[in-house]
Write a protein that holds these residues in place. Sequence first.
Motif, mmCIF file in Angstrom:
data_model
loop_
_atom_site.group_PDB
_atom_site.id
_atom_site.type_symbol
_atom_site.label_atom_id
_atom_site.label_comp_id
_atom_site.label_asym_id
_atom_site.label_seq_id
_atom_site.Cartn_x
_atom_site.Cartn_y
_atom_site.Cartn_z
ATOM 1 N N UNK A 51 4.661 41.162 46.264
ATOM 2 C CA UNK A 51 4.994 42.469 45.679
ATOM 3 C C UNK A 51 5.909 43.257 46.616
ATOM 4 N N UNK A 52 5.660 43.111 47.933
ATOM 5 C CA UNK A 52 6.513 43.787 48.909
ATOM 6 C C UNK A 52 7.947 43.303 48.850
ATOM 7 N N UNK A 53 8.127 42.040 48.417
ATOM 8 C CA UNK A 53 9.482 41.508 48.242
ATOM 9 C C UNK A 53 10.089 41.902 46.903
ATOM 10 N N UNK A 54 9.304 42.605 46.094
ATOM 11 C CA UNK A 54 9.825 43.087 44.819
ATOM 12 C C UNK A 54 9.540 42.200 43.633
ATOM 13 N N UNK A 55 8.779 41.128 43.815
ATOM 14 C CA UNK A 55 8.517 40.232 42.685
ATOM 15 C C UNK A 55 7.554 40.880 41.696
ATOM 16 N N UNK A 56 7.805 40.623 40.419
ATOM 17 C CA UNK A 56 6.930 41.132 39.377
ATOM 18 C C UNK A 56 5.700 40.257 39.226
ATOM 19 N N UNK A 57 4.724 40.765 38.484
ATOM 20 C CA UNK A 57 3.470 40.034 38.322
ATOM 21 C C UNK A 57 3.679 38.708 37.605
ATOM 22 N N UNK A 58 4.632 38.645 36.696
ATOM 23 C CA UNK A 58 4.891 37.396 35.988
ATOM 24 C C UNK A 58 5.298 36.292 36.952
ATOM 25 N N UNK A 59 6.232 36.612 37.852
ATOM 26 C CA UNK A 59 6.685 35.625 38.835
ATOM 27 C C UNK A 59 5.568 35.281 39.815
ATOM 28 N N UNK A 60 4.789 36.289 40.216
ATOM 29 C CA UNK A 60 3.686 36.058 41.156
ATOM 30 C C UNK A 60 2.639 35.136 40.539
ATOM 31 N N UNK A 61 2.323 35.384 39.274
ATOM 32 C CA UNK A 61 1.344 34.533 38.581
ATOM 33 C C UNK A 61 1.829 33.095 38.522
ATOM 34 N N UNK A 62 3.133 32.907 38.281
ATOM 35 C CA UNK A 62 3.687 31.547 38.250
ATOM 36 C C UNK A 62 3.559 30.868 39.599
ATOM 37 N N UNK A 63 3.807 31.609 40.685
ATOM 38 C CA UNK A 63 3.685 31.048 42.030
ATOM 39 C C UNK A 63 2.239 30.649 42.307
ATOM 40 N N UNK A 64 1.299 31.538 41.985
ATOM 41 C CA UNK A 64 -0.116 31.273 42.251
ATOM 42 C C UNK A 64 -0.637 30.108 41.415
ATOM 43 N N UNK A 65 -0.050 29.932 40.229
ATOM 44 C CA UNK A 65 -0.480 28.848 39.347
ATOM 45 C C UNK A 65 0.223 27.532 39.669
ATOM 46 N N UNK A 66 1.152 27.554 40.631
ATOM 47 C CA UNK A 66 1.877 26.343 40.986
ATOM 48 C C UNK A 66 2.980 25.983 40.009
ATOM 49 N N UNK A 67 3.334 26.912 39.112
ATOM 50 C CA UNK A 67 4.389 26.639 38.142
ATOM 51 C C UNK A 67 5.772 26.848 38.742
#
Length: 288
Positions: free
Chosen positions: A65-81
């Motif tokens: 979030x500090x880098x400016x990423x939105x929750x959609x992108x963060x969720x994809x990262x956490x899910x390994x997508x």
Amino acid sequence: MTVSQGTRQGSIGIGELARRTGISVRTIRFYCDEGVLETARNSVGHRVFDSDTAVRRLAVVRRLRGLGLGLGAITQVLAGERTVTEAVAAERGAVDAELAALARRRTALLAVEDPGRGYRTVLAFWARMLEPLPPPLFGAFAEMDVPNPADDWETGRVLAFGELAATIADPGVGAVISRQLWRTDPDEIRHPGALLIGLAEACQDVGGLLLANEPPRPGPELDRFVAAHASGRGVRDTPGFRRRLLSGAVDSDPRVQRYWRLTGEITGTVTSGGAQHWLARALAESSC
């Protein structure tokens, strides 16, 4: 998920998680609802979390979030997508686009605030484009095609000039205008100065036709245009060469059209860009 007996070993409640991470209870609830953070509920219905997993996950979320990423992108990262590198590269691209838009806006504001500075910016742009042109001919081009602000300009012209200056702040505009100018195979041009002189003469010939609203057509004006390109490359004017000149034409590119439309609106005269567009259309007619 429900934990049947109180709070299982290694689990913590939402208040303790908020204390350990410095993230508010309200935000943690939001992350849970959005699927960013996994949660379970104890026998009395309270949210509980695996302490180590939740703390690490929220640290990653906070940094992304500090880098400016939105929750959609963060969720994809956490899910390994998506990898972190991919997500950050996409965000950097978005930031670059925003910075480019801000640079164009700043250029427009400066040109309206200080038209003399804007004029020097546009003049420097064309000096780079027409570097082989002798100074007297460059001066003639500038007089015809680079609007020189005057104190008596009405507000509309000043604002259009600001828009013109912002147009050339787009890094891609220089490339497409250069392509319109040099046409195809610029590396093969042996005599750029002679080519530019020939183009200037061809554009002057077309000026009267444009003022008379004559449609593009083959004729001596087009022949002079093609001859300038051929002699600049040391080749002959042939049907094959004419087809090469049409290859990858950018005359209809919206950025090119916008630049020359603004120039004509400000100067109230025929522009060399408008003349080149007419000649390109005439060339297409002759090659059919």
